[in-house]
Design an enzyme around this catalytic site. Structure first.
Site, short mmCIF file in Angstrom:
data_model
loop_
_atom_site.label_atom_id
_atom_site.label_comp_id
_atom_site.label_asym_id
_atom_site.label_seq_id
_atom_site.Cartn_x
_atom_site.Cartn_y
_atom_site.Cartn_z
N HIS A 1 0.84 -1.21 0.00
CA HIS A 1 0.00 0.00 0.00
C HIS A 1 0.87 1.26 0.00
CE1 HIS A 1 -2.95 -2.78 2.27
NE2 HIS A 1 -3.44 -2.61 1.06
N LYS B 1 -17.62 -7.09 7.41
CA LYS B 1 -16.38 -7.83 7.67
C LYS B 1 -16.06 -7.79 9.16
CE LYS B 1 -13.71 -7.67 3.38
NZ LYS B 1 -12.47 -7.16 2.78
N ARG C 1 -1.36 -6.76 -8.64
CA ARG C 1 -0.18 -7.54 -8.29
C ARG C 1 0.07 -8.64 -9.31
NH1 ARG C 1 -2.60 -8.33 -2.47
NH2 ARG C 1 -4.29 -8.66 -3.93
N SER D 1 -2.74 -7.81 2.71
CA SER D 1 -3.06 -7.69 4.13
C SER D 1 -3.40 -9.05 4.71
CB SER D 1 -4.25 -6.74 4.32
OG SER D 1 -3.91 -5.45 3.92
O1 PNS Z 1 -8.68 -3.40 -0.21
P1 PNS Z 1 -9.89 -4.00 -0.85
O2 PNS Z 1 -10.73 -4.70 0.20
O3 PNS Z 1 -9.55 -4.89 -2.01
O4 PNS Z 1 -10.76 -2.77 -1.44
C1 PNS Z 1 -12.01 -2.99 -2.07
C2 PNS Z 1 -12.77 -1.67 -2.31
C3 PNS Z 1 -12.83 -0.86 -1.03
C4 PNS Z 1 -12.07 -0.86 -3.37
C5 PNS Z 1 -14.19 -2.03 -2.82
O5 PNS Z 1 -14.72 -3.05 -2.04
C6 PNS Z 1 -15.15 -0.84 -2.78
O6 PNS Z 1 -14.99 0.11 -3.51
N1 PNS Z 1 -16.16 -0.94 -1.91
C7 PNS Z 1 -17.15 0.09 -1.68
C8 PNS Z 1 -18.51 -0.35 -2.23
C9 PNS Z 1 -18.52 -0.18 -3.73
O7 PNS Z 1 -18.55 0.93 -4.23
N2 PNS Z 1 -18.44 -1.29 -4.49
C10 PNS Z 1 -18.25 -1.18 -5.92
C11 PNS Z 1 -18.79 -2.15 -6.78
S1 PNS Z 1 -19.96 -3.31 -6.24
#
Ligand code: PNS
Length: 166
Positions: free
Chosen positions: A17, A41, A90, A128
């Site tokens: 990150h 979560k 990645r 993570s």
């Molecule tokens: O670090 P992560 O958990 O891979 O991040 C995922 C994230 C936060 C980018 C994604 O889950 C997100 O944008 N969540 C907010 C809800 C949303 O807008 N979802 C988008 C499409 S369903």
């Protein structure tokens, strides 16, 4: 003004990150690092803890703002007037999921663009969840996360220092 958002769970923040933040902050005017407040979560760190770790990590980068959000990312982006999403790739295994999110976000909010930065090769294995798994069993996480967070992560598992479980 190019305002971008780097959203994620950051549970916990890793060197991967940090690499993404440094590299993306260098190519946009302002970067929001935004922690998703996902009530479904069961996180290791609270949102407040994650926000303060990210603030600590980025305090010398003047164009980085650390926040949290809940709900849809595109709604939060309207609130802060950002139209660029930064995500890291990645390996090819990330691609399908990232493509899906990028497309749905663009369909729902056509002015939003997602840009992908490929992870630096020495960090491409890092996530993570790998850090959590390693820490859980007392593994050495000092090469995975910034030094100031190592003890805080072990403490979540009641481990005082590497290998020494209570
Ligand atoms: O670090 P992560 O958990 O891979 O991040 C995922 C994230 C936060 C980018 C994604 O889950 C997100 O944008 N969540 C907010 C809800 C949303 O807008 N979802 C988008 C499409 S369903």
């Amino acid at each position: 003004m190019k305002r971008a958002i780097y959203p994620g769970s950051f549970d916990p923040v890793t060197f991967g990150h940090e690499d993404m933040i440094l590299r993306s902050a260098a190519i946009v005017d302002e970067l929001y690092v935004a922690v998703l407040n996902n009530s479904s979560k069961n996180p290791l760190f609270s949102v407040d803890e994650r926000v303060s770790m990210l603030r600590e990590l980025t305090r010398d980068i003047p164009n980085v703002v650390v926040t949290s959000f809940d709900g849809l990312l595109i709604d939060y982006m309207k609130e802060i007037d950002a139209n660029i999403i930064v995500r890291g790739l990645r390996a090819v295994t990330d691609f399908e999921y990232e493509l899906q999110i990028a497309e749905i976000n663009r369909v729902e909010s056509p002015t939003v663009e997602t840009i992908f930065l490929t992870a630096s090769p020495n960090l491409s294995y890092l996530s993570s969840s790998i850090v959590r798994e390693f820490a859980l069993y007392g593994g050495d996480i000092s090469k995975l996360v910034p030094e100031q967070f190592v003890e805080r992560i072990y403490a979540k598992y009641d481990i005082k220092k590497r290998g020494a479980k209570n």
